[in-house]
Design an enzyme around this catalytic site. Structure first.
Site, PDB file in Angstrom:
ATOM      1  N   GLU A 113      29.523  34.397  55.900  1.00  0.00           N
ATOM      2  CA  GLU A 113      30.566  33.705  55.424  1.00  0.00           C
ATOM      3  C   GLU A 113      31.039  32.884  55.988  1.00  0.00           C
ATOM      4  OE1 GLU A 113      33.276  37.378  55.932  1.00  0.00           O
ATOM      5  OE2 GLU A 113      32.231  38.526  54.631  1.00  0.00           O
ATOM      6  N   LYS A 115      33.570  30.862  58.387  1.00  0.00           N
ATOM      7  CA  LYS A 115      34.622  31.346  59.327  1.00  0.00           C
ATOM      8  C   LYS A 115      35.815  30.486  59.227  1.00  0.00           C
ATOM      9  CE  LYS A 115      35.099  32.740  64.134  1.00  0.00           C
ATOM     10  NZ  LYS A 115      36.352  32.206  64.310  1.00  0.00           N
ATOM     11  N   ASP A 117      39.410  29.035  59.974  1.00  0.00           N
ATOM     12  CA  ASP A 117      40.193  28.629  61.161  1.00  0.00           C
ATOM     13  C   ASP A 117      41.659  28.856  60.795  1.00  0.00           C
ATOM     14  OD1 ASP A 117      40.546  28.327  63.714  1.00  0.00           O
ATOM     15  OD2 ASP A 117      40.051  25.933  63.433  1.00  0.00           O
ATOM     16  N   TYR A 222      38.542  38.988  54.037  1.00  0.00           N
ATOM     17  CA  TYR A 222      37.063  39.168  54.297  1.00  0.00           C
ATOM     18  C   TYR A 222      36.766  40.482  54.656  1.00  0.00           C
ATOM     19  CZ  TYR A 222      39.391  38.362  58.989  1.00  0.00           C
ATOM     20  OH  TYR A 222      39.959  38.327  59.945  1.00  0.00           O
ATOM     21  N   LYS A 310      29.564  29.501  66.009  1.00  0.00           N
ATOM     22  CA  LYS A 310      30.487  28.565  66.271  1.00  0.00           C
ATOM     23  C   LYS A 310      29.973  27.294  66.016  1.00  0.00           C
ATOM     24  CE  LYS A 310      34.604  29.684  67.343  1.00  0.00           C
ATOM     25  NZ  LYS A 310      35.068  30.130  68.574  1.00  0.00           N
ATOM     26  N   CYS A 404      53.882   2.320  90.551  1.00  0.00           N
ATOM     27  CA  CYS A 404      54.017   3.185  89.485  1.00  0.00           C
ATOM     28  C   CYS A 404      54.658   2.756  88.267  1.00  0.00           C
ATOM     29  CB  CYS A 404      54.911   4.064  90.152  1.00  0.00           C
ATOM     30  SG  CYS A 404      55.684   5.445  89.030  1.00  0.00           S
ATOM     31  N   CYS A 407      58.693   3.883  88.295  1.00  0.00           N
ATOM     32  CA  CYS A 407      59.504   3.448  89.697  1.00  0.00           C
ATOM     33  C   CYS A 407      58.942   2.208  90.111  1.00  0.00           C
ATOM     34  CB  CYS A 407      59.843   4.544  90.227  1.00  0.00           C
ATOM     35  SG  CYS A 407      58.427   5.157  91.539  1.00  0.00           S
ATOM     36  N   CYS A 422      52.168   8.474  92.820  1.00  0.00           N
ATOM     37  CA  CYS A 422      53.392   7.714  93.564  1.00  0.00           C
ATOM     38  C   CYS A 422      54.009   8.651  94.215  1.00  0.00           C
ATOM     39  CB  CYS A 422      54.114   7.844  92.176  1.00  0.00           C
ATOM     40  SG  CYS A 422      55.983   7.219  92.369  1.00  0.00           S
ATOM     41  N   CYS A 427      61.328   9.171  92.149  1.00  0.00           N
ATOM     42  CA  CYS A 427      60.769   8.586  90.924  1.00  0.00           C
ATOM     43  C   CYS A 427      61.231   9.396  89.518  1.00  0.00           C
ATOM     44  CB  CYS A 427      59.229   8.503  90.907  1.00  0.00           C
ATOM     45  SG  CYS A 427      58.207   8.214  89.430  1.00  0.00           S
TER      46      CYS A 427
END
Ligand code: IVH
Length: 670
Positions: A113, A115, A117, A222, A310, A404, A407, A422, A427
């Site tokens: 079958e 699968k 999701d 199912y 899978k 950064c 800042c 940083c 900051c």
């Protein structure tokens, strides 16, 4: 009209509407125009208004009824809802086949079958009437989501046969509905769902059934959990039976006599799956005969007569337009790829983490490159490689900036680290991330103080540091977007409540480097007050069980900072508790948590937690998170795309939990 006459008409209308509904939503073959359906529905609603004593809970007029719930009730499944073992490649599938053959010989068939999701649910019918629907939960106990499930038009409220049964299936959101939903949410500035499965799950978790009703959910059934008075000998007969009484069964199932036939089925769907209007993440293979299923029996978690193959992650090529930078709580600057939007496994991907500068260099990723994006299930998308053949010469190599992005302070690479940081404690990016962490579930657990609210509070200059949270005033809060009277009160109450937390939550919430939730608990238990902790030397700290040199050093350095000393004093004066409140417990005494004293391994990608959140959650409950699976491992928490660690855990017969089970056990234990 007298009541008998009304009852007769109402029954006729219900039968007719149920039939039209079935043709439209289950068979996808409407036999009357929508207007005719609406006319009959209006007639039924009118009659029911005139004769309210004739309204029944399963009348087609009652699909979206009732007031929002306060909470979902717990439901115990009569027959546990097991999960499936996984096979990630042909070899693992052939191993499964070998195990089956070893137990029952060669005379059997499989059913393959798709699968789907989505989300597993169980539906209970009595005398052919839908009476209750629930989520899977931890497999033994789920939540009663009947009123949300009734809004799904392909779920029959009355079956074509008056049977008693529990039936299992997968609720999902079609790809198209998902895309439309996210489009609307984007326009309204709401958070987008990562994928159709999350959107379906989010919809079913709504307490107001009107929301679920608006979400266009669908279902495929199912399996039969329990059935009375029916002779069913095989899974395939079961599917046919379900279809015959009015359920929507996915038509793409097939009986296969050999594992080679199964492989051909799998290969076919791997190619064709993108043509489906719903997402599948693999193929489920089940031994058909119920007698043989019984003979094979189940392990604690999953049946030996079935497995899920899978599909590997889907990979798609797209263009990398730019690289964006974000600054985390600890100052780490993370580069993110901005991509030309592309659909991967049914969802639109616009960004992908690049982790750090070394990775960009190692893969030689340049701005303007065509790159391959990979995404399995709902994992965060990743750039796997550059397609060098597509380079035109105008691509720009990327270097991380010296400063950064928030800042402007000079970024530094600490010894032995790949990440750039940083180091400016003021900051803004670090402060907001720190505040989000402080409020998070395993820290101070301030409900309602998530990312969005913290950012708003910070941007409106209502808070600059943790202490400011405890000085917030209602009038100012209410000026924020989406902050009404009720939400302001709730937030202020949650903040007030957090003052009473035991010390370990505060210690974890402060975000001291290397101090996770578990270490915070150990420190709180052993020191009892924050003052006792602050007064300890490095050597004294190292005397405490499981506190190593690195952590001891980090703690001492943290509490030496004048701004930290000031913060602690301010929090104290604002009434924040700084004492350990729990009993001093030994490991054995911590056994009220299923994680207590357990060696836990996290593997695969989790969708609702980051790795560190999951680790913190386990540690806060007395568990020990380790990185490799061995005989000593007690529990493996496996997310999407889990690979060899999961296989190893299965070989060793170690207890495995999926993310939903993990979440459920956290919810149960608080
Ligand atoms: S059978 C005991 N069949 O996959 C066997 N599951 O862990 C129960 N799923 O929880 C599952 N499509 O949510 C089965 N055709 C299918 C399925 C399916 C999707 C989901 C289900 C289950 C999970 C596997």
């Amino acid at each position: 009209m007298n009541i008998q006459e009304a009852e007769k008409q109402i029954n006729q209308l219900r039968d007719q509407l149920n039939q039209y509904n079935y043709e439209y939503y289950v068979l996808d073959q409407p036999s009357v125009p929508d207007a005719e359906y609406d006319r009959l529905m209006q007639k039924l609603i009118k009659l029911e208004e005139q004769f309210p004593m004739l309204v029944t809970p399963n009348s087609p007029s009652q699909r979206v009824g009732g007031e929002p719930l306060d909470a979902f009730q717990k439901v115990e499944h009569t027959v546990p809802m097991l999960s499936l073992s996984n096979a990630f490649n042909e070899q693992e599938l052939r191993d499964f086949d070998r195990r089956v053959r070893d137990r029952i010989g060669d005379d059997f068939s499989y059913v393959c079958e798709l699968k789907i999701d989505g989300l597993a649910v169980s539906l209970s019918y009595e005398d052919g009437e839908f009476i209750q629907g629930s989520t899977r939960g931890d497999g033994m106990i789920g939540e009663d989501i009947t009123s949300n499930l009734k809004t799904i038009r392909s779920i029959p409220l009355t079956l074509k046969k008056r049977v008693n049964l529990d039936v299992r299936g997968e609720v999902f959101m079609p790809k198209q509905s998902f895309l439309q939903l996210n489009e609307i949410r984007e326009k309204q500035g709401e958070m987008l769902f990562a994928n159709p499965r999350n959107a379906a799950a989010g919809s079913l978790r709504q307490l107001d059934p009107k929301i679920a009703a608006s979400r266009n959910l669908d279902i495929f059934l199912y399996g039969i959990g329990l059935i009375e008075d029916e002779e069913i000998h095989s899974h395939s007969e079961g599917l046919e039976f379900l279809q015959s009484v009015g359920f929507k069964v996915n038509p793409e199932w097939k009986r296969c006599e050999t594992i080679d036939e199964v492989m051909t089925f799998i290969d076919g769907w791997f190619e064709k799956r993108s043509n489906l209007d719903y997402e599948i993440d693999g193929i489920v293979i089940k031994v058909d005969s119920l007698a043989q299923q019984l003979e094979l029996s189940t392990t604690a978690r999953s049946p030996r007569w079935a497995t899920a193959y899978k599909f590997p992650a889907e990979e798609v090529a797209t263009k990398l337009i730019d690289i964006d930078l974000s600054v985390g709580r600890t100052g780490v600057v993370t580069p993110t790829a901005i991509l030309e939007p592309v659909t991967v496994a049914g969802t639109t991907v616009r960004r992908a983490s690049l982790h750090n500068e070394d990775l960009i260099k190692e893969k030689d990723i340049r701005i303007g490159d065509t790159v391959i994006i990979r995404k399995a299930g709902d994992i965060i998308p990743e750039v796997t490689q550059v397609i060098f053949d597509r380079r035109t010469g105008i691509e720009q190599p990327y270097s991380m900036p010296d400063n950064c992005p928030t800042c402007g302070s000079v970024l530094e690479r600490l010894d032995g680290e790949v990440a750039l940081r940083c180091l400016n404690p003021k900051c803004p990016a670090q402060i907001t991330e720190g505040l989000i962490h402080f409020a998070s579930r395993d820290a101070m657990n301030i409900e309602g103080l998530g990312e969005k609210v913290v950012e708003q509070l910070f941007n409106e200059r209502l808070i600059h540091d943790i202490a400011d949270l405890y000085k917030l005033e209602k009038e100012k809060l209410m000026k924020l977007e989406r902050m009404g009277d009720k939400s302001s009160n709730n937030l202020l109450e949650a903040i007030e409540r957090s003052k009473e937390n035991s010390l370990e939550r505060l210690l974890f919430g402060l975000g001291i480097r290397f101090v996770g939730a578990k270490a915070a608990r150990t420190l709180a238990e052993s020191c009892l007050t924050i003052d006792a902790l602050i007064s300890k030397t490095r050597a004294e700290l190292q005397q405490i069980d499981e506190i190593g040199e690195k952590m001891a050093d980090s703690i001492v350095r943290y509490f030496e900072k004048p701004e930290v000393v000031a913060l602690i004093e301010e929090l104290r004066s604002l009434g924040v508790n700084m004492m350990y409140k729990g009993a001093v417990r030994t490991e054995a005494e911590q056994s009220d948590s299923i994680f207590a004293g357990k060696k836990v391994v996290l593997t695969g990608k989790l969708s609702k937690f980051t790795r560190s959140e999951a680790k913190a959650a386990v540690e806060a409950r007395g568990g020990n998170v380790t990185s490799s699976v061995s005989k000593k491992t007690d529990l493996v928490i496996a997310g999407e795309d889990a690979g060899s660690k999961l296989t190893r855990a299965m070989e060793l017969d170690i207890h495995i939990m999926n993310e939903d089970e993990f979440q459920a056990s956290l919810d149960e234990q608080g």
